[in-house]
Design a protein around this motif. Structure first.
Motif, short mmCIF file in Angstrom:
data_model
loop_
_atom_site.label_atom_id
_atom_site.label_comp_id
_atom_site.label_asym_id
_atom_site.label_seq_id
_atom_site.Cartn_x
_atom_site.Cartn_y
_atom_site.Cartn_z
N ALA A 213 0.83 -1.21 0.00
CA ALA A 213 0.00 0.00 0.00
C ALA A 213 0.86 1.25 0.00
O ALA A 213 0.58 2.24 -0.72
CB ALA A 213 -0.93 -0.02 1.22
N GLU A 214 1.94 1.25 0.79
CA GLU A 214 2.83 2.42 0.83
C GLU A 214 3.58 2.60 -0.49
O GLU A 214 3.85 3.72 -0.90
CB GLU A 214 3.83 2.27 2.00
N LEU A 215 3.92 1.48 -1.14
CA LEU A 215 4.58 1.58 -2.45
C LEU A 215 3.66 2.24 -3.47
O LEU A 215 4.09 3.09 -4.26
CB LEU A 215 4.99 0.19 -2.94
N PHE A 216 2.37 1.85 -3.45
CA PHE A 216 1.41 2.48 -4.35
C PHE A 216 1.26 3.97 -4.03
O PHE A 216 1.10 4.80 -4.92
CB PHE A 216 0.05 1.78 -4.26
N LYS A 217 1.33 4.31 -2.75
CA LYS A 217 1.21 5.72 -2.36
C LYS A 217 2.38 6.54 -2.93
O LYS A 217 2.22 7.71 -3.29
CB LYS A 217 1.19 5.83 -0.83
N MET A 218 3.55 5.89 -3.01
CA MET A 218 4.72 6.57 -3.57
C MET A 218 4.62 6.70 -5.09
O MET A 218 5.10 7.69 -5.66
CB MET A 218 5.99 5.81 -3.19
N GLU A 219 4.02 5.70 -5.73
CA GLU A 219 3.98 5.68 -7.20
C GLU A 219 2.77 6.42 -7.78
O GLU A 219 2.80 6.87 -8.93
CB GLU A 219 3.98 4.24 -7.70
N VAL A 220 1.67 6.50 -7.00
CA VAL A 220 0.43 7.08 -7.52
C VAL A 220 0.13 8.39 -6.77
O VAL A 220 -0.28 8.37 -5.61
CB VAL A 220 -0.76 6.09 -7.34
N PRO A 221 0.34 9.52 -7.40
CA PRO A 221 0.12 10.82 -6.73
C PRO A 221 -1.32 10.97 -6.22
O PRO A 221 -1.54 11.62 -5.19
CB PRO A 221 0.43 11.85 -7.82
N GLU A 222 -2.30 10.39 -6.93
CA GLU A 222 -3.70 10.53 -6.51
C GLU A 222 -3.94 9.88 -5.15
O GLU A 222 -4.78 10.34 -4.37
CB GLU A 222 -4.63 9.91 -7.56
N ILE A 223 -3.22 8.79 -4.86
CA ILE A 223 -3.34 8.15 -3.54
C ILE A 223 -2.70 9.03 -2.49
O ILE A 223 -3.25 9.24 -1.39
CB ILE A 223 -2.70 6.75 -3.56
N TYR A 224 -1.53 9.56 -2.78
CA TYR A 224 -0.83 10.44 -1.84
C TYR A 224 -1.68 11.68 -1.51
O TYR A 224 -1.71 12.13 -0.36
CB TYR A 224 0.51 10.86 -2.43
N ASP A 225 -2.39 12.21 -2.53
CA ASP A 225 -3.20 13.41 -2.34
C ASP A 225 -4.56 13.11 -1.72
O ASP A 225 -5.31 14.04 -1.40
CB ASP A 225 -3.41 14.11 -3.68
N GLY A 226 -4.92 11.83 -1.56
CA GLY A 226 -6.19 11.47 -0.95
C GLY A 226 -7.36 11.41 -1.90
O GLY A 226 -8.50 11.20 -1.47
N ILE A 227 -7.10 11.59 -3.20
CA ILE A 227 -8.19 11.51 -4.18
C ILE A 227 -8.63 10.05 -4.34
O ILE A 227 -9.80 9.74 -4.49
CB ILE A 227 -7.74 12.09 -5.54
N ILE A 228 -7.66 9.15 -4.29
CA ILE A 228 -7.92 7.71 -4.33
C ILE A 228 -7.50 7.12 -2.98
O ILE A 228 -6.46 7.49 -2.44
CB ILE A 228 -7.15 7.03 -5.48
N GLU A 229 -8.32 6.23 -2.45
CA GLU A 229 -8.01 5.60 -1.16
C GLU A 229 -7.88 4.09 -1.33
O GLU A 229 -8.66 3.46 -2.04
CB GLU A 229 -9.10 5.90 -0.13
N ILE A 230 -6.88 3.54 -0.67
CA ILE A 230 -6.71 2.08 -0.64
C ILE A 230 -7.55 1.56 0.53
O ILE A 230 -7.27 1.86 1.69
CB ILE A 230 -5.24 1.69 -0.46
N LYS A 231 -8.60 0.78 0.22
CA LYS A 231 -9.53 0.32 1.26
C LYS A 231 -9.12 -1.01 1.88
O LYS A 231 -9.41 -1.28 3.04
CB LYS A 231 -10.93 0.18 0.66
N ALA A 232 -8.46 -1.87 1.10
CA ALA A 232 -8.08 -3.18 1.62
C ALA A 232 -6.94 -3.74 0.78
O ALA A 232 -6.83 -3.46 -0.42
CB ALA A 232 -9.27 -4.13 1.61
N VAL A 233 -6.09 -4.53 1.44
CA VAL A 233 -4.97 -5.17 0.76
C VAL A 233 -4.85 -6.61 1.25
O VAL A 233 -5.00 -6.88 2.44
CB VAL A 233 -3.63 -4.43 1.03
N ALA A 234 -4.61 -7.55 0.33
CA ALA A 234 -4.37 -8.94 0.69
C ALA A 234 -3.20 -9.43 -0.15
O ALA A 234 -3.13 -9.16 -1.36
CB ALA A 234 -5.61 -9.80 0.43
N ARG A 235 -2.25 -10.14 0.52
CA ARG A 235 -1.04 -10.56 -0.19
C ARG A 235 -0.70 -12.01 0.08
O ARG A 235 -0.90 -12.52 1.18
CB ARG A 235 0.16 -9.70 0.24
N ASP A 236 -0.18 -12.65 -0.97
CA ASP A 236 0.54 -13.90 -0.84
C ASP A 236 1.95 -13.54 -1.29
O ASP A 236 2.26 -13.59 -2.48
CB ASP A 236 -0.07 -14.97 -1.75
#
Length: 547
Positions: A213-236
């Motif tokens: 999630a933090e990597l996406f925040k670094m790569e996607v400015p819209e997430i950093y600015d709060g326009i897009i929100e990451i609601k859930a993450v699941a990983r293998d």
């Protein structure tokens, strides 16, 4: 070694040099020196004395002072560091308990042992200050990404230089079979920072879902600015991941923004995660819709949600079953983590087989209990009737809409159903009384004879017994054991009694027994309403202020 004017300034110079090297406050080093000198003085003048040292911050001159505290007569224990009010009158006017008498004493000659002891005290204080600085620096950085350099590897754990401290990347926090060599650059997620006796421990991770999630925040400015929100993450980790996103700007596609031009943004994250495949899914408040999205790329035919049990049944076409489950159950497992629901997957054929079994079971019920032929029983089931109670107590008009059913036939059907139910009720009450059920429970409104029989089999024989039951004991529920959801069967669960209905029944029983005053309940409800109203008013005021 005496502290002479020649080396007085050296104290301050040394303090500043150590503070600069360790990046701590020089004042802390000077205080450590004062403490070490005070210890040396006590070894010279006596351990029971209260000797304090003060170093002038400008000249470096060290002043040694003996302190004696005025105490009550009966509390006098240490004659070297305490004195009574009468004794203090020889040295000061109108002494009071708690006053301090200070006398300057000559500086001490520090021998080799005393100097070594003083050095140890200073080093210990410096180490403690350095640890506090490291902890204060990194405690607020937990939950963020940090870049570091690999220093060494110990038993599979990687020690990482992260600037003013060291972090540890445990073996189980690495992706797959990652291996690192000294001086390799590494990017990690600060999972936890703990203050321990050996110093602050900084635990790093590359497998934590929030790392992605933090990597996406670094790569996607819209997430950093709060326009897009990451609601859930699941990983293998190292294999596959799913991330649910939502956009608060209707003109921005959250999935497209995370993918980037020609997949540039998501590819940057994939490369950092060692080629981990990432499914970016649009988040939806409607859980069944969200689950359908989460099971991509599989297609879903039907979804049945059980909100109380937090379980969901998913029906997929036969040819989509393996795709929906995924390799080693990976796809459905990640979808379950993403949605927070237990998922049961079945094919169209399995679901059809189950429906046929339910249809046959209800048909046989009507054939046996109402003495109907197979065609007529199937007709009732096809019209949506599932139990004898529905046939017995449904409005007459609902029976008359069935082909071939006139008023006399409908009356006969209901009469037969009521006779069967009355006989079943009588038999259930007889069985319950045989088990010892008392009239207080039989006469309690809200319980059917079958419920009373079930309670009797569970040793609930009186209204008092019933009033002591917990709501989940009656309605059933779910508990977590070792991280897994476990079903608790309720006594009245087969009768579709909800948790709220169970609460109302138990509370009514307690009121009838006089254990609870209804007025207290009204007062509690009124207080809750007032609190809710105050919260609403507060929210409204905030909104008005923002407007």
């Amino acid at each position: 070694m005496a502290i002479t004017s020649a080396n007085q300034l050296e104290l301050l110079q040394t303090a500043e040099a150590v503070a600069r090297e360790k990046m701590i406050d020089p004042e802390l080093v000077v205080e450590a020196m004062e403490e070490s000198l005070a210890r040396a003085a006590k070894s010279r003048y006596g351990a029971e004395m209260d000797i304090r040292v003060s170093i002038d911050r400008k000249t470096g001159k060290a002043t040694f002072t003996r302190v004696r505290t005025v105490v009550e007569d009966e509390e006098l224990e240490n004659y070297q560091a305490e004195l009574t009010v009468e004794q203090a009158k020889q040295y000061m006017e109108n002494p009071a308990v708690g006053d301090e008498l200070r006398d300057e004493v000559p500086p001490v000659e520090m021998g080799r042992i005393a100097a070594q002891s003083a050095k140890q005290v200073i080093l210990q204080k410096v180490r403690e200050a350095e640890r506090d600085r490291q902890y204060d620096e990194f405690k607020d950085r937990a939950g963020t990404i940090i870049n570091g350099v690999v220093k060494r590897e110990e038993y599979g754990n990687v020690i990482v230089d992260i600037g003013r401290g060291e972090g540890i990347l445990r073996r189980n926090e690495k992706i797959g079979r990652e291996s690192y060599r000294p001086n390799d650059r590494i990017r990690c997620y600060i999972k936890d920072v703990r203050r321990e006796a050996r110093g602050p421990q900084i635990f790093l991770s590359r497998t934590d879902p929030q790392f992605m999630a933090e990597l996406f925040k670094m790569e996607v400015p819209e997430i950093y600015d709060g326009i897009i929100e990451i609601k859930a993450v699941a990983r293998d980790p190292g294999s596959r991941a799913k991330i649910a996103v939502i956009s608060y700007d209707g003109s921005i596609d959250p999935v497209g923004a995370c993918v980037g031009m020609r997949g540039s943004r998501v590819q940057a994250v994939v490369n950092e995660l060692q080629g981990e495949k990432i499914d970016i899914i649009p988040w939806n408040e409607d859980q069944p819709t969200f689950l359908v999205n989460a099971l991509q790329p599989a297609e879903v035919s039907k979804v049945v949600l059980d909100e109380e049990a937090e379980r969901i049944e998913v029906v997929v076409p036969d040819e989509q079953l393996s795709l929906a489950i995924g390799r080693r159950g990976q796809n459905v497992r990640l979808a379950s983590q993403l949605t927070g629901l237990d998922i049961d997957i079945m094919t169209d054929a399995e679901e059809s087989k189950r429906r046929q079994a339910e249809f046959a079971e209800r048909t046989n019920l009507f054939m046996d209990k109402l003495d109907l032929d197979e065609f007529f029983a199937q007709l009732l089931v096809s019209e949506g009737f599932t139990s004898l109670e529905e046939v017995a107590y449904v409005e007459m008009d609902e029976l008359l809409v069935i082909d071939g059913v006139d008023e006399s036939t409908a009356e006969e059907l209901q009469a037969r159903a009521r006779d069967v139910l009355e006989e079943a009720n009588r038999a259930a009450l007889e069985a319950a009384r045989a088990l010892g059920v008392e009239d207080s429970l039989v006469d309690f409104e809200g319980l059917t004879p079958q419920m009373i029989e079930a309670l009797a089999k569970d040793s609930v024989l009186t209204l008092e017994d019933f009033a002591t039951c917990a709501d989940w004991e009656l309605a059933g529920g779910w508990t977590s054991v070792d991280g897994e959801r476990v079903k608790d069967d309720g006594v009245l669960e087969p009768f579709d009694v909800s948790l709220e209905e169970a609460q109302n029944l138990v509370m009514t029983a307690r009121i009838e027994l006089g254990w609870v005053d209804p007025a207290d309940l009204v007062t509690e409800e009124a207080e809750e309403d007032l609190e809710d109203g105050a919260e609403d008013d507060g929210e409204a005021s905030t909104e008005e202020a923002e407007a």
